[in-house]
Design a protein around this motif. Structure first.
Motif, PDB file in Angstrom:
ATOM      1  N   SER A 254      19.539  33.653  15.995  1.00 43.70           N
ATOM      2  CA  SER A 254      19.838  34.023  17.318  1.00 43.70           C
ATOM      3  C   SER A 254      19.798  35.528  17.110  1.00 43.70           C
ATOM      4  O   SER A 254      20.205  36.261  16.117  1.00 43.70           O
ATOM      5  N   THR A 255      19.167  36.100  18.378  1.00 46.26           N
ATOM      6  CA  THR A 255      18.867  37.446  18.510  1.00 46.26           C
ATOM      7  C   THR A 255      20.314  38.261  18.597  1.00 46.26           C
ATOM      8  O   THR A 255      20.378  39.434  18.668  1.00 46.26           O
ATOM      9  N   ASN A 256      21.170  37.422  19.124  1.00 47.77           N
ATOM     10  CA  ASN A 256      22.523  38.066  19.255  1.00 47.77           C
ATOM     11  C   ASN A 256      23.488  38.167  18.067  1.00 47.77           C
ATOM     12  O   ASN A 256      24.620  38.746  18.171  1.00 47.77           O
ATOM     13  N   ASN A 262      14.495  41.293  12.238  1.00 47.97           N
ATOM     14  CA  ASN A 262      14.536  42.753  12.347  1.00 47.97           C
ATOM     15  C   ASN A 262      15.072  43.248  10.919  1.00 47.97           C
ATOM     16  O   ASN A 262      15.219  44.685  10.837  1.00 47.97           O
ATOM     17  N   TRP A 263      15.409  42.466  10.148  1.00 51.25           N
ATOM     18  CA  TRP A 263      15.993  42.640   8.670  1.00 51.25           C
ATOM     19  C   TRP A 263      14.485  42.797   8.124  1.00 51.25           C
ATOM     20  O   TRP A 263      13.701  41.982   8.286  1.00 51.25           O
ATOM     21  N   SER A 264      14.369  43.713   6.957  1.00 50.27           N
ATOM     22  CA  SER A 264      13.435  43.696   6.164  1.00 50.27           C
ATOM     23  C   SER A 264      13.482  42.669   4.936  1.00 50.27           C
ATOM     24  O   SER A 264      14.754  42.204   4.652  1.00 50.27           O
ATOM     25  N   GLU A 265      12.442  42.290   4.192  1.00 52.81           N
ATOM     26  CA  GLU A 265      12.827  41.384   2.912  1.00 52.81           C
ATOM     27  C   GLU A 265      13.794  41.985   2.073  1.00 52.81           C
ATOM     28  O   GLU A 265      14.549  41.179   1.364  1.00 52.81           O
ATOM     29  N   GLN A 266      13.540  43.142   1.949  1.00 53.48           N
ATOM     30  CA  GLN A 266      14.747  44.064   1.024  1.00 53.48           C
ATOM     31  C   GLN A 266      15.906  43.814   1.351  1.00 53.48           C
ATOM     32  O   GLN A 266      16.830  43.801   0.587  1.00 53.48           O
ATOM     33  N   ARG A 310      13.210  35.175   7.608  1.00 58.56           N
ATOM     34  CA  ARG A 310      12.702  36.205   8.718  1.00 58.56           C
ATOM     35  C   ARG A 310      11.670  35.306   9.582  1.00 58.56           C
ATOM     36  O   ARG A 310      11.311  35.949  10.604  1.00 58.56           O
ATOM     37  N   ALA A 311      10.982  34.246   9.437  1.00 63.89           N
ATOM     38  CA  ALA A 311      10.031  33.459  10.164  1.00 63.89           C
ATOM     39  C   ALA A 311      10.768  32.639  11.079  1.00 63.89           C
ATOM     40  O   ALA A 311      10.010  31.989  11.735  1.00 63.89           O
ATOM     41  N   ASN A 373      26.184  47.055  14.954  1.00 64.49           N
ATOM     42  CA  ASN A 373      26.238  45.853  14.097  1.00 64.49           C
ATOM     43  C   ASN A 373      26.534  44.500  15.197  1.00 64.49           C
ATOM     44  O   ASN A 373      27.682  44.515  16.031  1.00 64.49           O
ATOM     45  N   LEU A 374      25.442  43.846  15.238  1.00 60.96           N
ATOM     46  CA  LEU A 374      25.575  42.648  16.010  1.00 60.96           C
ATOM     47  C   LEU A 374      26.776  41.782  15.718  1.00 60.96           C
ATOM     48  O   LEU A 374      27.380  41.086  16.702  1.00 60.96           O
TER      49      LEU A 374
END
Length: 450
Positions: A254-256, A262-266, A310-311, A373-374
């Protein structure tokens, strides 16, 4: 009255008949495939093994790693009890499940189980004597575990100290205590089998799918359940309320809520192995998972999980149980919101500003940012209310041995004050969230801590 009784008895008889038919169909339609799969993947005759076969020490080391990834100790060990001896009570809306002893004691554990029996439990959700296991044991996920990995886990558990401990039976409400009805549940919601390799995806993505959907059983918590405890399978990451322990497992799609693309792998790998990153800190049940399991992931495996997460395809709507809750939440006027924000800012300055900052910026890697902060703006209020009342305790991990935690404010703030400051946080610094009411806060004052 008599008519209602006859209707009830008729419905019960129908369920039992359908369960028996489902059990017969399930056994006949899948039995041959189970046997052939087990035969095809069974261990080779020791006389034919060659030098390329792993040594016993290597198998045990791998088994120890896999058992940790599966977090077997978390469920099969009571607090302060012997490792893997079971006895932990798992609360659910259907009653209490009691975890079994999986040490190799012959009378009270699984000492009489063969590697084939152990594989059958993971892959098919069946005990040695053929009993259907309840899905509180996540065989919906474990069915994806390879036979090679299952054998390594079996070997490791077999090497651990034997514990004589007879545990109690499940205490479930009717009709959930009717085990034959599980055949119908399984016919509707369970299909055993390995995950197909997706050739269009990378090797890392496929490894991540194997871990997330299989051994790490992420969907066991991060999914929405229907009225009989079923989700949409091992790839269901829609999030949901963990009602009996009063925590919310956020959606991974969820984008909510998390908006993982939007997070990096790290950032993802840090959260999983450290317990915190620049954006967030884990708490509650997830802190236990990180502390006992995820912090021990190898670098390639945690990276594979991050790539897979992330995918995941994202959606904007909340889980169904949260949509209903959002519709029921009352609205406030602009004038009322201004008054709430003024009072909330005063509470924030008195109680929160020292750690989370004047602008809600926090301190990276120590105190999470509240601005943007979502998790704090999501429809579910469960986690932020729990954290304010009971405190937030990050796990101690190898990479973060002395984590900072948040003290409980239940003794300091009443329900109205908690609702007011949370409403302020959800709407300050560009955040956008509904107003919180005191009646939504109060039930969590008596919520269990685990």
């Amino acid at each position: 009255m008599i008519l209602r009784v006859w209707k009830f008895m008729g419905a019960l008889l129908l369920v039992l008949v359908l369960s028996v038919l489902a059990l017969i169909w399930y056994g006949y339609s899948l039995g041959d495939s189970y046997a052939s799969a087990a035969f095809a993947t069974s261990k080779s005759n020791p006389k034919t093994q060659n030098a390329s076969m792993p040594s016993s020490a290597e198998i045990l080391e791998r088994g120890a790693y896999l058992v940790r990834v599966g977090d077997c100790m978390a469920c099969h060990t009571t607090r302060g009890g012997a490792a893997y001896a079971g006895g932990r009570v798992m609360q659910s809306e259907f009653g209490q499940f009691v975890t079994p002893n999986i040490t190799f004691d012959q009378k009270t554990g699984i000492g009489e189980w063969s590697a084939e029996d152990f594989w059958n439990a993971l892959h098919n959700g069946k005990a040695k004597d053929g009993r259907l296991l309840y899905p509180s044991f996540p065989f919906v996920n474990y069915t994806h575990v390879s036979r090679e990995d299952a054998d390594a886990m079996y070997a490791y558990l077999q090497s651990q100290p034997t514990v004589v401990q007879k545990n109690g039976d499940h205490n479930l409400a009717f009709p959930y205590n009717q085990r034959p009805a599980l055949a119908l549940w399984r016919a509707m919601y369970f299909r055993p089998g390995a995950l197909n390799y997706q050739s269009q995806q990378s090797t890392e993505w496929n490894r991540g799918a194997y871990l997330v959907r299989g051994l790490a059983h992420c969907s066991a918590c991060h999914s929405t359940r229907n009225s009989i405890g079923a989700n949409q399978g091992s790839a269901d990451f829609s999030g949901g309320e963990m009602a009996q322990i009063h925590w919310h497992a956020p959606s991974l799609q969820s984008t909510n809520e998390l908006n993982l693309p939007n997070w990096s792998e790290q950032e993802i790998t840090q959260l999983l192995v450290r317990g915190n990153n620049s954006k967030s800190v884990v708490a509650g049940p997830m802190a236990e998972v990180v502390q006992q399991s995820l912090q021990y992931l190898s670098d390639p495996d945690v990276r594979a999980i991050a790539i897979y997460l992330r995918a995941l395809p994202q959606q904007t709507q909340s889980a169904p149980d949260l949509i209903d809750r959002a519709i029921a939440r009352p609205t406030v006027s602009k004038e009322q919101m201004l008054q709430i924000m003024e009072r909330g800012e005063k509470i924030y300055k008195a109680q929160c500003i020292d750690c989370h900052g004047k602008g809600g910026e926090g301190v990276a890697g120590i105190y999470p940012a509240l601005k943007g902060n979502l998790s704090l703006q999501a429809t579910s209020l469960t986690n932020p209310i729990r954290l304010i009342l009971a405190g937030g305790f990050a796990p101690a991990t190898r990479l973060n041995t002395r984590p900072y935690s948040m003290p409980p404010f239940a003794p300091v703030l009443d329900d109205t004050e908690v609702a007011t400051v949370l409403t302020y946080i959800r709407n300050a610094w560009g955040n956008k969230g509904d107003a919180v009411t005191p009646s939504e806060v109060n039930p969590y004052r008596t919520a269990p801590l685990d």
